[in-house]
Design a protein around this motif. Structure first.
Motif, PDB file in Angstrom:
ATOM      1  N   LEU A  64       5.073   7.697  -9.692  1.00 47.95           N
ATOM      2  CA  LEU A  64       5.427   8.890 -10.458  1.00 47.95           C
ATOM      3  C   LEU A  64       4.332   9.124 -11.491  1.00 47.95           C
ATOM      4  CD1 LEU A  64       7.608  11.061 -11.022  1.00 47.95           C
ATOM      5  CD2 LEU A  64       8.527   9.510 -12.729  1.00 47.95           C
ATOM      6  N   PRO A  65       3.585  10.200 -11.375  1.00 43.28           N
ATOM      7  CA  PRO A  65       2.503  10.438 -12.344  1.00 43.28           C
ATOM      8  C   PRO A  65       3.038  10.445 -13.772  1.00 43.28           C
ATOM      9  CG  PRO A  65       2.308  11.953 -10.513  1.00 43.28           C
ATOM     10  CD  PRO A  65       3.620  11.237 -10.345  1.00 43.28           C
ATOM     11  N   GLY A  66       2.341   9.725 -14.648  1.00 50.08           N
ATOM     12  CA  GLY A  66       2.746   9.618 -16.045  1.00 50.08           C
ATOM     13  C   GLY A  66       3.544   8.374 -16.345  1.00 50.08           C
ATOM     14  N   LEU A  67       4.106   7.724 -15.328  1.00 51.49           N
ATOM     15  CA  LEU A  67       4.913   6.531 -15.568  1.00 51.49           C
ATOM     16  C   LEU A  67       4.044   5.355 -16.006  1.00 51.49           C
ATOM     17  CD1 LEU A  67       7.854   5.674 -15.485  1.00 51.49           C
ATOM     18  CD2 LEU A  67       7.524   4.942 -13.137  1.00 51.49           C
ATOM     19  N   GLY A  68       2.826   5.266 -15.484  1.00 52.70           N
ATOM     20  CA  GLY A  68       1.905   4.217 -15.925  1.00 52.70           C
ATOM     21  C   GLY A  68       1.476   4.415 -17.367  1.00 52.70           C
ATOM     22  N   GLN A  69       1.309   5.671 -17.790  1.00 52.56           N
ATOM     23  CA  GLN A  69       0.973   5.945 -19.180  1.00 52.56           C
ATOM     24  C   GLN A  69       2.143   5.572 -20.090  1.00 52.56           C
ATOM     25  OE1 GLN A  69       0.018   7.854 -16.656  1.00 52.56           O
ATOM     26  NE2 GLN A  69      -2.185   7.921 -16.938  1.00 52.56           N
ATOM     27  N   ALA A  70       3.377   5.811 -19.633  1.00 49.54           N
ATOM     28  CA  ALA A  70       4.551   5.399 -20.404  1.00 49.54           C
ATOM     29  C   ALA A  70       4.623   3.873 -20.479  1.00 49.54           C
ATOM     30  CB  ALA A  70       5.820   5.965 -19.778  1.00 49.54           C
ATOM     31  N   PHE A  71       4.261   3.187 -19.408  1.00 43.46           N
ATOM     32  CA  PHE A  71       4.230   1.721 -19.404  1.00 43.46           C
ATOM     33  C   PHE A  71       3.231   1.201 -20.434  1.00 43.46           C
ATOM     34  CE2 PHE A  71       2.221  -2.166 -17.682  1.00 43.46           C
ATOM     35  CZ  PHE A  71       3.321  -3.014 -17.701  1.00 43.46           C
ATOM     36  N   ASN A  72       2.105   1.904 -20.580  1.00 44.85           N
ATOM     37  CA  ASN A  72       1.082   1.493 -21.547  1.00 44.85           C
ATOM     38  C   ASN A  72       1.395   1.941 -22.965  1.00 44.85           C
ATOM     39  OD1 ASN A  72      -0.501   0.266 -19.586  1.00 44.85           O
ATOM     40  ND2 ASN A  72      -1.615   2.151 -19.140  1.00 44.85           N
ATOM     41  N   GLY A  73       2.360   2.832 -23.131  1.00 44.00           N
ATOM     42  CA  GLY A  73       2.700   3.314 -24.463  1.00 44.00           C
ATOM     43  C   GLY A  73       1.929   4.552 -24.882  1.00 44.00           C
ATOM     44  N   TRP A  76       1.508  10.488 -25.115  1.00 44.31           N
ATOM     45  CA  TRP A  76       0.837  11.777 -25.297  1.00 44.31           C
ATOM     46  C   TRP A  76       0.024  12.181 -24.071  1.00 44.31           C
ATOM     47  CZ3 TRP A  76      -4.475  12.083 -25.190  1.00 44.31           C
ATOM     48  CH2 TRP A  76      -5.169  10.877 -25.271  1.00 44.31           C
ATOM     49  N   LYS A  77      -0.285  11.248 -23.175  1.00 43.04           N
ATOM     50  CA  LYS A  77      -1.054  11.584 -21.978  1.00 43.04           C
ATOM     51  C   LYS A  77      -0.182  12.139 -20.848  1.00 43.04           C
ATOM     52  CE  LYS A  77      -4.743   8.245 -22.662  1.00 43.04           C
ATOM     53  NZ  LYS A  77      -5.439   7.094 -22.101  1.00 43.04           N
ATOM     54  N   ILE A  78       1.119  11.952 -20.930  1.00 46.70           N
ATOM     55  CA  ILE A  78       2.016  12.397 -19.866  1.00 46.70           C
ATOM     56  C   ILE A  78       1.983  13.924 -19.708  1.00 46.70           C
ATOM     57  CG2 ILE A  78       4.420  12.431 -19.079  1.00 46.70           C
ATOM     58  CD1 ILE A  78       4.737   9.691 -20.455  1.00 46.70           C
ATOM     59  N   PRO A  79       2.083  14.716 -20.802  1.00 47.19           N
ATOM     60  CA  PRO A  79       1.996  16.174 -20.613  1.00 47.19           C
ATOM     61  C   PRO A  79       0.645  16.629 -20.061  1.00 47.19           C
ATOM     62  CG  PRO A  79       2.848  15.659 -22.796  1.00 47.19           C
ATOM     63  CD  PRO A  79       2.418  14.384 -22.174  1.00 47.19           C
ATOM     64  N   GLY A  84      -2.112  19.224 -15.718  1.00 45.49           N
ATOM     65  CA  GLY A  84      -3.165  19.327 -14.706  1.00 45.49           C
ATOM     66  C   GLY A  84      -2.607  19.475 -13.306  1.00 45.49           C
ATOM     67  N   LEU A  85      -1.579  18.678 -12.994  1.00 48.49           N
ATOM     68  CA  LEU A  85      -0.964  18.792 -11.671  1.00 48.49           C
ATOM     69  C   LEU A  85      -0.275  20.145 -11.493  1.00 48.49           C
ATOM     70  CD1 LEU A  85       0.554  15.217 -11.317  1.00 48.49           C
ATOM     71  CD2 LEU A  85      -1.370  16.156 -10.041  1.00 48.49           C
ATOM     72  N   GLY A  86       0.376  20.630 -12.557  1.00 48.45           N
ATOM     73  CA  GLY A  86       1.060  21.918 -12.492  1.00 48.45           C
ATOM     74  C   GLY A  86       0.098  23.074 -12.285  1.00 48.45           C
ATOM     75  N   ASN A 154      -5.060  10.082 -12.877  1.00 46.63           N
ATOM     76  CA  ASN A 154      -3.865   9.572 -13.528  1.00 46.63           C
ATOM     77  C   ASN A 154      -3.702   8.077 -13.253  1.00 46.63           C
ATOM     78  OD1 ASN A 154      -1.027   9.441 -14.426  1.00 46.63           O
ATOM     79  ND2 ASN A 154      -0.558   9.550 -12.253  1.00 46.63           N
ATOM     80  N   ILE A 155      -3.914   7.667 -12.012  1.00 45.35           N
ATOM     81  CA  ILE A 155      -3.782   6.253 -11.645  1.00 45.35           C
ATOM     82  C   ILE A 155      -4.899   5.425 -12.285  1.00 45.35           C
ATOM     83  CG2 ILE A 155      -3.840   4.637  -9.700  1.00 45.35           C
ATOM     84  CD1 ILE A 155      -2.609   6.903  -8.007  1.00 45.35           C
ATOM     85  N   ILE A 156      -6.130   5.938 -12.230  1.00 38.78           N
ATOM     86  CA  ILE A 156      -7.273   5.211 -12.802  1.00 38.78           C
ATOM     87  C   ILE A 156      -7.106   5.065 -14.302  1.00 38.78           C
ATOM     88  CG2 ILE A 156      -9.758   5.372 -13.218  1.00 38.78           C
ATOM     89  CD1 ILE A 156      -9.955   6.704 -10.434  1.00 38.78           C
ATOM     90  N   ASP A 157      -6.651   6.114 -14.981  1.00 41.65           N
ATOM     91  CA  ASP A 157      -6.465   6.061 -16.430  1.00 41.65           C
ATOM     92  C   ASP A 157      -5.441   4.997 -16.812  1.00 41.65           C
ATOM     93  OD1 ASP A 157      -6.570   7.156 -19.231  1.00 41.65           O
ATOM     94  OD2 ASP A 157      -4.468   7.562 -18.743  1.00 41.65           O
ATOM     95  N   ALA A 158      -4.334   4.929 -16.095  1.00 41.47           N
ATOM     96  CA  ALA A 158      -3.304   3.925 -16.404  1.00 41.47           C
ATOM     97  C   ALA A 158      -3.849   2.520 -16.204  1.00 41.47           C
ATOM     98  CB  ALA A 158      -2.075   4.158 -15.531  1.00 41.47           C
ATOM     99  N   ASN A 159      -4.611   2.306 -15.142  1.00 37.96           N
ATOM    100  CA  ASN A 159      -5.173   0.983 -14.862  1.00 37.96           C
ATOM    101  C   ASN A 159      -6.181   0.567 -15.936  1.00 37.96           C
ATOM    102  OD1 ASN A 159      -7.124  -0.974 -13.693  1.00 37.96           O
ATOM    103  ND2 ASN A 159      -5.772  -0.827 -11.927  1.00 37.96           N
TER     104      ASN A 159
END
Length: 198
Positions: A64-73, A76-79, A84-86, A154-159
């Motif tokens: 789920l895009p944004g879930l990795g950013q939520a995992f990292n805390g 603000w990156k989720i919107p 971008g996807l929207g 999105n995936i690369i940023d979370a990693n």
């Protein structure tokens, strides 16, 4: 030549005194186990090492895009990710609708029916309809590439963020000037040394 040896001697004396310096201020440290939570947080301003945290963050973002950013805390990156996807999805749908519109008009002309552009009094040739279809098909493909690129970013940023959160930036890692006298050649070499204290 003499000034070179004098500079070497001054630097050697300067760095030798640095090693023999001693603090004269004695501070009583609290017994172990009595550190306050503020002091504990000050001592450790990075997350403890977890080898699977980067792969977990990337996996969550892939599901789920944004879930990795939520995992990292980084909430603000989720919107930004969804924005971008929207935008990519919006342009895909818009180009798809325009492509279908020109394709249907071209099919109506081939079948001998009156198409939407002829009924409105617009003089668009058959060649113009074909060019419009190609244009909107290409824009649809570009929109798909943009969506895939933002999903991958999105995936690369979370990693990467999960990796960097575990990076230890402490005062134990220092960069100091270094001077080395080569006795064989009789020359002084200057440089920097990277010191790590355990």
């Amino acid at each position: 030549m003499r000034s070179k040896h004098l500079f070497t001697a001054v630097m050697l004396v300067f760095f030798s005194f640095q090693g023999f310096s001693q603090d004269s201020l004695v501070v009583d440290s609290p017994p172990s186990g009595e550190l306050s939570t503020a002091e504990e947080e000050k001592e450790q301003d990075y997350k403890p090492y977890d080898a699977l945290a980067p792969s977990r963050a990337a996996f969550y973002s892939a599901i789920l895009p944004g879930l990795g950013q939520a995992f990292n805390g980084s909430y603000w990156k989720i919107p930004i990710a969804y924005g971008g996807l929207g935008i990519g999805v919006y342009f895909y749908i818009n180009n798809d609708n325009e492509f279908n519109r020109f394709r249907d008009a071209y099919k109506d002309r081939l079948a001998g029916r009156v198409d939407e552009f002829t009924a409105n009094g617009q003089n668009i040739t058959d060649d113009g309809l074909i060019r419009a279809q190609r244009f909107y098909r290409r824009n649809k493909e570009i929109s798909i590439l943009v969506i895939a690129g933002i999903y991958a970013l999105n995936i690369i940023d979370a990693n990467v963020e999960a990796h960097l959160q575990q990076f230890n930036v402490s005062e134990d890692l220092t960069l100091r000037p270094n001077m080395n006298f080569d006795e064989f050649l009789g020359k002084t070499r200057y440089g920097f040394s990277l010191n790590y204290n355990f």
